[in-house]
Design a protein around this motif. Sequence first.
Motif: not given
Length: 263
Positions: A2-15
């Motif tokens: 499980m990965i939180r939505p904010a972390e998913l967005a950050a992984i996609k952004a590369g941060t």
Amino acid sequence: MMIRPAELAAIKAGTVDLAFRRWARPRVVVGTRMRTAVGLLEVTSVERAGRITAEDARRAGAPSLKALKEALAARPQDPVWRIGLAYAGPDPREALRNEVPDAAAIAEIDARLARLDRASAYGAWTRETLDLIDLNAGVRAPDLAAQVGRETADFKKDVRKLKELGLTESLAIGYLLSPRGEAVVDAGLPAPRVRAPRSSGTALPRSIGAPATGALRNVGITTLEQVTTLTEAELIALHGVGPVAVDRLREAFAEQGLEFKAG
């Protein structure tokens, strides 16, 4: 995993490119690809964590090293694992959903649907389910299941099989036939079914939850772009929209370069 939505967005952004988990043994391996709300994520490394640094915490998206250590405090008997993560591109089912099949492809899909029907203890369910979703877009899965006398869990499991074929897509509440699914259904009808125009905007994030989605639908808002017509105060004033939903919408806005209406 499980990965939180904010972390998913950050992984996609590369941060963000790390995650830390307490597990008795690894639950993923290098090369594992996970389907998420932002697309595919790939596991690039898995190793027992040694000393965790402030830089590790930053790369994991934690507000601080202390916060990360507090999040890992549960189950101290299990080791901490350091997992490398990377965005691996969009979910291939997204492209498949928009591919309108020709006659040969429809025949192949029909054959696959027939195999699913034969393998099911329920009997022929594929066409019934496609029709049900087509005629009841955006209706809750329990309500759809009840219409055909099925258990919700079994119904949802079968819908996922249709999703794998690119025939359906999940909404924040309920389902919708994809263009591919519509073509398959229409091929079995005397004439193409008349449907409401498809929304051209960005779908509301599923992470905001059903109450918030329902509240927005009640005021005619079904896309992320339409949310920009509201101020944050107007959004929060809607019954069913709580702080978590507002945070998820902020995250979705940041990804799309959108903003709330100035208040």
